[in-house]
Design a protein around this motif. Structure first.
Motif, PDB file in Angstrom:
ATOM      1  N   ARG A  47       3.423   5.284 -10.953  1.00 28.19           N
ATOM      2  CA  ARG A  47       3.307   4.742  -9.601  1.00 28.19           C
ATOM      3  C   ARG A  47       2.244   5.485  -8.805  1.00 28.19           C
ATOM      4  O   ARG A  47       1.466   4.874  -8.078  1.00 28.19           O
ATOM      5  CB  ARG A  47       4.653   4.828  -8.877  1.00 28.19           C
ATOM      6  N   ASP A  50      -1.180   4.459 -10.047  1.00 27.22           N
ATOM      7  CA  ASP A  50      -1.465   3.096  -9.601  1.00 27.22           C
ATOM      8  C   ASP A  50      -1.869   3.084  -8.131  1.00 27.22           C
ATOM      9  O   ASP A  50      -2.838   2.426  -7.743  1.00 27.22           O
ATOM     10  CB  ASP A  50      -0.249   2.207  -9.828  1.00 27.22           C
ATOM     11  N   LEU A  51      -1.147   3.829  -7.326  1.00 28.45           N
ATOM     12  CA  LEU A  51      -1.451   3.895  -5.903  1.00 28.45           C
ATOM     13  C   LEU A  51      -2.800   4.572  -5.657  1.00 28.45           C
ATOM     14  O   LEU A  51      -3.602   4.109  -4.841  1.00 28.45           O
ATOM     15  CB  LEU A  51      -0.344   4.646  -5.162  1.00 28.45           C
ATOM     16  N   ASP A  52      -3.084   5.650  -6.379  1.00 31.28           N
ATOM     17  CA  ASP A  52      -4.365   6.333  -6.226  1.00 31.28           C
ATOM     18  C   ASP A  52      -5.522   5.450  -6.684  1.00 31.28           C
ATOM     19  O   ASP A  52      -6.626   5.530  -6.152  1.00 31.28           O
ATOM     20  CB  ASP A  52      -4.381   7.644  -7.018  1.00 31.28           C
ATOM     21  N   GLY A  53      -5.271   4.590  -7.654  1.00 32.88           N
ATOM     22  CA  GLY A  53      -6.312   3.691  -8.146  1.00 32.88           C
ATOM     23  C   GLY A  53      -6.670   2.601  -7.149  1.00 32.88           C
ATOM     24  O   GLY A  53      -7.734   1.998  -7.238  1.00 32.88           O
ATOM     25  N   LYS A  54      -5.815   2.351  -6.202  1.00 33.62           N
ATOM     26  CA  LYS A  54      -6.046   1.295  -5.215  1.00 33.62           C
ATOM     27  C   LYS A  54      -6.587   1.841  -3.900  1.00 33.62           C
ATOM     28  O   LYS A  54      -6.673   1.093  -2.925  1.00 33.62           O
ATOM     29  CB  LYS A  54      -4.734   0.542  -4.955  1.00 33.62           C
ATOM     30  N   ARG A  55      -6.989   3.086  -3.894  1.00 38.73           N
ATOM     31  CA  ARG A  55      -7.536   3.670  -2.678  1.00 38.73           C
ATOM     32  C   ARG A  55      -8.883   3.012  -2.344  1.00 38.73           C
ATOM     33  O   ARG A  55      -9.688   2.758  -3.245  1.00 38.73           O
ATOM     34  CB  ARG A  55      -7.715   5.173  -2.834  1.00 38.73           C
ATOM     35  N   ILE A  56      -9.133   2.782  -1.105  1.00 41.20           N
ATOM     36  CA  ILE A  56     -10.353   2.097  -0.689  1.00 41.20           C
ATOM     37  C   ILE A  56     -11.566   3.010  -0.789  1.00 41.20           C
ATOM     38  O   ILE A  56     -12.619   2.616  -1.261  1.00 41.20           O
ATOM     39  CB  ILE A  56     -10.216   1.567   0.758  1.00 41.20           C
ATOM     40  N   GLY A  58     -12.055   5.480  -2.759  1.00 47.98           N
ATOM     41  CA  GLY A  58     -12.380   5.847  -4.121  1.00 47.98           C
ATOM     42  C   GLY A  58     -12.240   7.321  -4.427  1.00 47.98           C
ATOM     43  O   GLY A  58     -12.436   7.735  -5.550  1.00 47.98           O
ATOM     44  N   LYS A  60     -10.307  10.893  -5.031  1.00 51.57           N
ATOM     45  CA  LYS A  60      -9.020  11.301  -5.553  1.00 51.57           C
ATOM     46  C   LYS A  60      -8.200  11.911  -4.416  1.00 51.57           C
ATOM     47  O   LYS A  60      -8.738  12.518  -3.498  1.00 51.57           O
ATOM     48  CB  LYS A  60      -9.189  12.356  -6.645  1.00 51.57           C
TER      49      LYS A  60
END
Length: 63
Positions: A47, A50-56, A58, A60
């Motif tokens: 989770r 997944d949440l970090d991958g959806k950051r606007i 980009g 980390k």
């Protein structure tokens, strides 16, 4: 006339019942298998990734 009772026996029975109740609560609260703990840990990591991958932006997330 009333029967003579041993108060120590009743005290010990009450303490035993309290210990059994506490033990049952602890089994429910802490009694998980290693596989269940690992699965929960992996789900949390999935989770978070997944949440970090959806950051606007980009970037980390700082830990």
């Amino acid at each position: 006339m009333a029967d003579v009772v041993n108060l120590n026996r009743f005290r010990k029975m009450r303490q035993k019942e309290e210990r059994e109740k506490t033990a049952e609560e602890n089994r429910i609260r802490f009694g998980r298998t290693k596989a269940e703990k690992l699965s929960d840990r992996q789900d949390a990591q999935r989770r978070k990734a997944d949440l970090d991958g959806k950051r606007i932006d980009g970037n980390k997330a700082e830990e």
